[in-house]
Scaffold this motif. Structure first.
Motif, mmCIF file in Angstrom:
data_model
loop_
_atom_site.group_PDB
_atom_site.id
_atom_site.type_symbol
_atom_site.label_atom_id
_atom_site.label_comp_id
_atom_site.label_asym_id
_atom_site.label_seq_id
_atom_site.Cartn_x
_atom_site.Cartn_y
_atom_site.Cartn_z
ATOM 1 N N THR A 1 -5.603 2.064 -5.664
ATOM 2 C CA THR A 1 -5.838 2.883 -4.469
ATOM 3 C C THR A 1 -6.020 4.344 -4.844
ATOM 4 O O THR A 1 -5.458 4.822 -5.828
ATOM 5 C CB THR A 1 -4.673 2.758 -3.465
ATOM 6 O OG1 THR A 1 -3.453 3.155 -4.096
ATOM 7 C CG2 THR A 1 -4.550 1.323 -2.952
ATOM 8 N N LEU B 1 0.844 -1.191 0.000
ATOM 9 C CA LEU B 1 0.000 0.000 0.000
ATOM 10 C C LEU B 1 0.881 1.243 0.000
ATOM 11 O O LEU B 1 1.958 1.243 0.599
ATOM 12 C CB LEU B 1 -0.918 0.012 1.231
ATOM 13 C CG LEU B 1 -1.942 -1.122 1.342
ATOM 14 C CD1 LEU B 1 -2.695 -1.023 2.660
ATOM 15 C CD2 LEU B 1 -2.920 -1.082 0.165
ATOM 16 N N LEU C 1 -7.069 6.120 2.646
ATOM 17 C CA LEU C 1 -7.242 5.869 1.221
ATOM 18 C C LEU C 1 -8.292 4.797 1.004
ATOM 19 O O LEU C 1 -8.600 3.992 1.884
ATOM 20 C CB LEU C 1 -5.914 5.480 0.557
ATOM 21 C CG LEU C 1 -5.144 4.245 1.041
ATOM 22 C CD1 LEU C 1 -5.716 2.955 0.449
ATOM 23 C CD2 LEU C 1 -3.675 4.367 0.648
ATOM 24 N N GLY D 1 -9.324 1.611 -1.594
ATOM 25 C CA GLY D 1 -8.734 0.701 -2.563
ATOM 26 C C GLY D 1 -9.747 -0.311 -3.036
ATOM 27 O O GLY D 1 -10.805 -0.506 -2.420
ATOM 28 N N GLU E 1 -6.660 8.333 -2.851
ATOM 29 C CA GLU E 1 -6.653 9.088 -1.598
ATOM 30 C C GLU E 1 -8.030 9.669 -1.322
ATOM 31 O O GLU E 1 -8.655 10.277 -2.191
ATOM 32 C CB GLU E 1 -5.617 10.202 -1.653
ATOM 33 C CG GLU E 1 -5.463 10.950 -0.343
ATOM 34 C CD GLU E 1 -4.321 11.940 -0.339
ATOM 35 O OE1 GLU E 1 -4.182 12.688 0.649
ATOM 36 O OE2 GLU E 1 -3.552 11.976 -1.337
ATOM 37 N N TYR F 1 -13.850 -3.564 -1.853
ATOM 38 C CA TYR F 1 -13.388 -2.203 -1.599
ATOM 39 C C TYR F 1 -12.884 -2.165 -0.160
ATOM 40 O O TYR F 1 -13.535 -2.669 0.759
ATOM 41 C CB TYR F 1 -14.520 -1.196 -1.798
ATOM 42 C CG TYR F 1 -14.797 -0.901 -3.248
ATOM 43 C CD1 TYR F 1 -14.280 0.238 -3.868
ATOM 44 C CD2 TYR F 1 -15.568 -1.777 -4.016
ATOM 45 C CE1 TYR F 1 -14.534 0.503 -5.217
ATOM 46 C CE2 TYR F 1 -15.814 -1.521 -5.363
ATOM 47 C CZ TYR F 1 -15.291 -0.382 -5.948
ATOM 48 O OH TYR F 1 -15.530 -0.125 -7.282
#
Length: 272
Positions: A226, A170, A212, A214, A228, A191
């Motif tokens: 991913t 990540l 974040l 993803g 933000e 998700y």
């Protein structure tokens, strides 16, 4: 590239340290990492109710060393499953709730077997999100221990030998490493959210650098995408509220690392 719009959705008084969330039938079910209730907020009449999971004294704002650290809640269509993080010996509970009765299970042997099978130390084991699929359970291990082990542990209850560990890389946010904080299934995709917290410990809190969003296929093939999330929040729970042809709308809850019992649930609209 996905477009993310974050907005305040609703405010609820009476809950601290929210750590997991499920939206179902116009109700929001919330689990807290320092309380022994499952909270249910009825949106139509704006009322909060709570169901006892385990009776202790106190029941809320439990000290860090004594709390069960319930970090995730997931729904399989008929039952809600709540999981402790497994980060200390008293955090190994699983609760099953059908809306009426509560069943408590000791998950310490299962957690220990996963740690042993995948060579994850006690200091690096910290389950923050869980997704139930047909024949398996996906545990999202948060990489806030010494080794930063972000991984999805695919556990097969009926055939443990098929279980596997998928390490996940990540990105950093504002120079701070991120770690899984929850996940939810949407169709054939998962998700997840991850938070940036400047503390190499599954026990201690640290400076918050943001969160974040993803997504990854539910068969865990390929690398995750991913994105933000706007603003700097420590989001700990994610659930799908609605799905349209144009977008998905999630509800997010956050842990403010305080004893304030007034919480805001946010909506996150995700579109192309």
């Amino acid at each position: 590239m996905l477009k993310l719009i974050l907005e305040a959705f609703i405010s609820i008084s009476g809950i601290t340290a929210a750590s997991g969330i499920v939206y179902q039938d116009r109700q929001i079910h919330i689990v807290s990492d320092n309380c022994n209730y499952i909270y249910s907020y009825h949106i139509a009449d704006q009322k909060l109710s709570k169901t006892v999971l385990l009776r202790t004294d106190p029941m809320e704002n439990i000290a860090k060393a004594a709390k069960m650290d319930l970090e995730s809640i997931t729904f399989d269509g008929s039952h809600y499953y709540l999981y402790g993080s497994g980060s200390t010996p008293n955090r190994n509970n699983r609760f099953i709730w059908d809306g009426k009765t509560v069943l408590q299970e000791d998950y310490s042997k299962i957690y220990s077997s996963l740690m042993e099978k995948f060579s994850i130390s006690k200091e690096d084991f910290n389950i923050e999100g869980v997704v139930h699929l047909k024949d398996k359970i996906l545990f999202f291990n948060r990489g806030n221990g010494p080794k930063g082990t972000n991984a999805i542990l695919e556990y097969h209850p009926l055939s443990p030998g098929q279980s596997r560990c998928i390490p996940i890389e990540l990105p950093k946010l504002n120079g701070i490493s991120t770690g899984f904080s929850d996940a939810t299934l949407v169709g054939n995709e998962i998700y997840f959210i991850a938070t940036a917290e400047d503390a190499k410990s599954t026990y201690l809190d640290g400076e918050i650098g943001g969160s974040l969003l993803g997504k990854i296929p539910s068969d865990l093939s390929g690398k995750p995408e991913t994105f933000e999330i706007p603003e700097k929040h420590k989001f700990e729970g994610i659930t799908l509220k609605e799905k349209t042809a144009q977008s998905l709308v999630f509800l997010l809850c956050e842990d403010t690392d305080s004893e304030d019992d007034h919480m805001t649930i946010y909506s996150l609209q995700v579109s192309n």
